[in-house]
Structure formats: C-alpha cells, structure tokens
Design a protein around this motif. Sequence first.
Motif, mmCIF file in Angstrom:
data_model
loop_
_atom_site.group_PDB
_atom_site.id
_atom_site.type_symbol
_atom_site.label_atom_id
_atom_site.label_comp_id
_atom_site.label_asym_id
_atom_site.label_seq_id
_atom_site.Cartn_x
_atom_site.Cartn_y
_atom_site.Cartn_z
ATOM 1 N N ALA A 38 -1.134 24.052 0.218
ATOM 2 C CA ALA A 38 -1.657 24.038 -1.148
ATOM 3 C C ALA A 38 -2.870 24.961 -1.224
ATOM 4 C CB ALA A 38 -2.040 22.618 -1.544
ATOM 5 N N ARG A 39 -3.010 25.660 -2.335
ATOM 6 C CA ARG A 39 -4.101 26.639 -2.462
ATOM 7 C C ARG A 39 -4.445 26.879 -3.921
ATOM 8 N NH1 ARG A 39 -1.298 31.520 0.405
ATOM 9 N NH2 ARG A 39 0.176 30.082 1.236
ATOM 10 N N ARG A 40 -5.526 27.556 -4.146
ATOM 11 C CA ARG A 40 -5.910 28.040 -5.467
ATOM 12 C C ARG A 40 -6.367 29.477 -5.318
ATOM 13 N NH1 ARG A 40 -11.297 26.651 -8.168
ATOM 14 N NH2 ARG A 40 -12.667 27.890 -6.913
ATOM 15 N N LEU A 41 -6.261 30.226 -6.385
ATOM 16 C CA LEU A 41 -6.696 31.624 -6.413
ATOM 17 C C LEU A 41 -5.924 32.508 -5.431
ATOM 18 C CD1 LEU A 41 -10.548 31.072 -6.732
ATOM 19 C CD2 LEU A 41 -8.898 31.470 -8.564
ATOM 20 N N ALA A 42 -4.659 32.211 -5.218
ATOM 21 C CA ALA A 42 -3.831 33.053 -4.358
ATOM 22 C C ALA A 42 -3.378 34.284 -5.143
ATOM 23 C CB ALA A 42 -2.608 32.271 -3.883
ATOM 24 N N THR A 43 -2.899 35.269 -4.438
ATOM 25 C CA THR A 43 -2.351 36.456 -5.089
ATOM 26 C C THR A 43 -0.881 36.592 -4.705
ATOM 27 O OG1 THR A 43 -2.955 37.912 -3.259
ATOM 28 C CG2 THR A 43 -4.564 37.669 -5.028
ATOM 29 N N GLY A 50 12.852 42.880 -2.882
ATOM 30 C CA GLY A 50 13.143 41.797 -3.819
ATOM 31 C C GLY A 50 12.443 40.488 -3.516
ATOM 32 N N ARG A 51 11.773 40.385 -2.384
ATOM 33 C CA ARG A 51 11.022 39.163 -2.077
ATOM 34 C C ARG A 51 9.689 39.174 -2.810
ATOM 35 N NH1 ARG A 51 10.017 38.973 3.924
ATOM 36 N NH2 ARG A 51 9.855 41.204 3.578
ATOM 37 N N PHE A 52 9.138 37.964 -3.025
ATOM 38 C CA PHE A 52 7.821 37.807 -3.625
ATOM 39 C C PHE A 52 6.912 37.230 -2.561
ATOM 40 C CE2 PHE A 52 4.561 35.611 -6.120
ATOM 41 C CZ PHE A 52 4.180 36.641 -6.965
ATOM 42 N N LEU A 53 5.776 37.883 -2.315
ATOM 43 C CA LEU A 53 4.862 37.501 -1.249
ATOM 44 C C LEU A 53 3.635 36.820 -1.842
ATOM 45 C CD1 LEU A 53 4.548 37.924 1.862
ATOM 46 C CD2 LEU A 53 3.134 39.893 1.274
ATOM 47 N N VAL A 54 3.307 35.627 -1.346
ATOM 48 C CA VAL A 54 2.111 34.894 -1.766
ATOM 49 C C VAL A 54 1.149 34.867 -0.589
ATOM 50 C CG1 VAL A 54 1.193 32.693 -2.566
ATOM 51 C CG2 VAL A 54 3.452 33.434 -3.320
ATOM 52 N N CYS A 55 -0.106 35.240 -0.831
ATOM 53 C CA CYS A 55 -1.085 35.214 0.251
ATOM 54 C C CYS A 55 -2.472 34.911 -0.301
ATOM 55 C CB CYS A 55 -1.076 36.514 1.039
ATOM 56 S SG CYS A 55 -1.417 37.973 0.066
ATOM 57 N N GLY A 56 -3.362 34.557 0.609
ATOM 58 C CA GLY A 56 -4.740 34.276 0.232
ATOM 59 C C GLY A 56 -4.888 32.935 -0.447
ATOM 60 N N GLY A 57 -5.978 32.821 -1.188
ATOM 61 C CA GLY A 57 -6.290 31.555 -1.823
ATOM 62 C C GLY A 57 -6.771 30.558 -0.790
ATOM 63 N N GLY A 58 -6.868 29.326 -1.188
ATOM 64 C CA GLY A 58 -7.278 28.301 -0.248
ATOM 65 C C GLY A 58 -8.134 27.258 -0.911
ATOM 66 N N ASN A 59 -8.895 26.552 -0.108
ATOM 67 C CA ASN A 59 -9.759 25.485 -0.554
ATOM 68 C C ASN A 59 -11.201 25.930 -0.367
ATOM 69 O OD1 ASN A 59 -11.292 23.179 -0.807
ATOM 70 N ND2 ASN A 59 -9.815 21.866 0.226
ATOM 71 N N GLY A 64 -10.764 28.232 4.235
ATOM 72 C CA GLY A 64 -9.905 29.239 3.623
ATOM 73 C C GLY A 64 -8.464 29.028 4.031
ATOM 74 N N ASN A 65 -7.689 30.056 3.841
ATOM 75 C CA ASN A 65 -6.260 29.934 4.101
ATOM 76 C C ASN A 65 -5.725 31.268 4.573
ATOM 77 O OD1 ASN A 65 -3.529 29.590 4.033
ATOM 78 N ND2 ASN A 65 -3.422 28.925 1.931
ATOM 79 N N HIS A 66 -5.088 31.280 5.704
ATOM 80 C CA HIS A 66 -4.510 32.516 6.244
ATOM 81 C C HIS A 66 -2.993 32.546 6.099
ATOM 82 C CE1 HIS A 66 -8.411 32.173 8.403
ATOM 83 N NE2 HIS A 66 -8.487 33.396 7.967
ATOM 84 N N ALA A 67 -2.435 31.548 5.401
ATOM 85 C CA ALA A 67 -0.980 31.463 5.260
ATOM 86 C C ALA A 67 -0.444 32.551 4.331
ATOM 87 C CB ALA A 67 -0.576 30.097 4.723
ATOM 88 N N VAL A 68 0.663 33.139 4.731
ATOM 89 C CA VAL A 68 1.393 34.098 3.914
ATOM 90 C C VAL A 68 2.815 33.566 3.801
ATOM 91 C CG1 VAL A 68 2.257 36.464 3.763
ATOM 92 C CG2 VAL A 68 -0.023 36.021 4.708
ATOM 93 N N GLU A 69 3.323 33.511 2.570
ATOM 94 C CA GLU A 69 4.656 32.975 2.363
ATOM 95 C C GLU A 69 5.467 33.941 1.513
ATOM 96 O OE1 GLU A 69 4.778 28.667 1.710
ATOM 97 O OE2 GLU A 69 2.590 28.778 1.731
ATOM 98 N N ALA A 70 6.748 34.078 1.841
ATOM 99 C CA ALA A 70 7.634 34.979 1.107
ATOM 100 C C ALA A 70 8.761 34.176 0.461
ATOM 101 C CB ALA A 70 8.227 36.036 2.033
ATOM 102 N N TYR A 71 9.103 34.553 -0.759
ATOM 103 C CA TYR A 71 10.179 33.900 -1.502
ATOM 104 C C TYR A 71 11.206 34.947 -1.896
ATOM 105 C CZ TYR A 71 7.247 29.811 -1.749
ATOM 106 O OH TYR A 71 6.497 28.725 -1.419
ATOM 107 N N THR A 72 12.464 34.559 -1.870
ATOM 108 C CA THR A 72 13.509 35.474 -2.291
ATOM 109 C C THR A 72 13.701 35.360 -3.793
ATOM 110 O OG1 THR A 72 15.190 33.817 -1.836
ATOM 111 C CG2 THR A 72 14.749 35.407 -0.106
#
Length: 73
Positions: A38-43, A50-59, A64-72
């Motif tokens: 879970a995060r806020r202020l991610a980009t 065609g994938r969508f990449l979510v990174c940054g944000g955090g608490n 902070g948050n170093h997680a990077v997630e990709a969605y198809t």
Amino acid sequence: MIERVVQSTGCTPVLLDSVDGFDTTHGSWSSAPPMAVARRLATGSMLADGRFLVCGGGNPLAAGNHAVEAYTA
C-alpha cells in the motif's frame, strides 16, 4: 524530517493498495489485482510493451517504498 511535518500538521496519510484500469476501447473502469505494498503519491508510466509500471510512493511515517510493480493492459 517528513515525519515531523506530518505529525505537526495532523495529516493522516491515506495509503491505498487498490488498482483500477481504464479500458479505452469500452470506456470503462475495472479492478485489477491489488498492489503488494500500500502506498500514496506513487507514479505510473505506460511502457512500450503495453505494461503499466507503478513505482515510488510509500508511507511518510516510515522509510518509504522501493517496490516496483507492473500490470498488463
């Protein structure tokens, strides 16, 4: 530093793990699997494949948050 600002202003950060995708063909939103962190202020960025990449944000009350997630699409 961020921790002091958040505490002194009384701000309660709202962290979300929800993901919604927009289908441009049908003009409708649909739910996607939640983010692992879970995060806020991610980009987010659309990748050329065609994938969508979510990174940054955090608490702001944590490290902070170093997680990077990709969605198809």
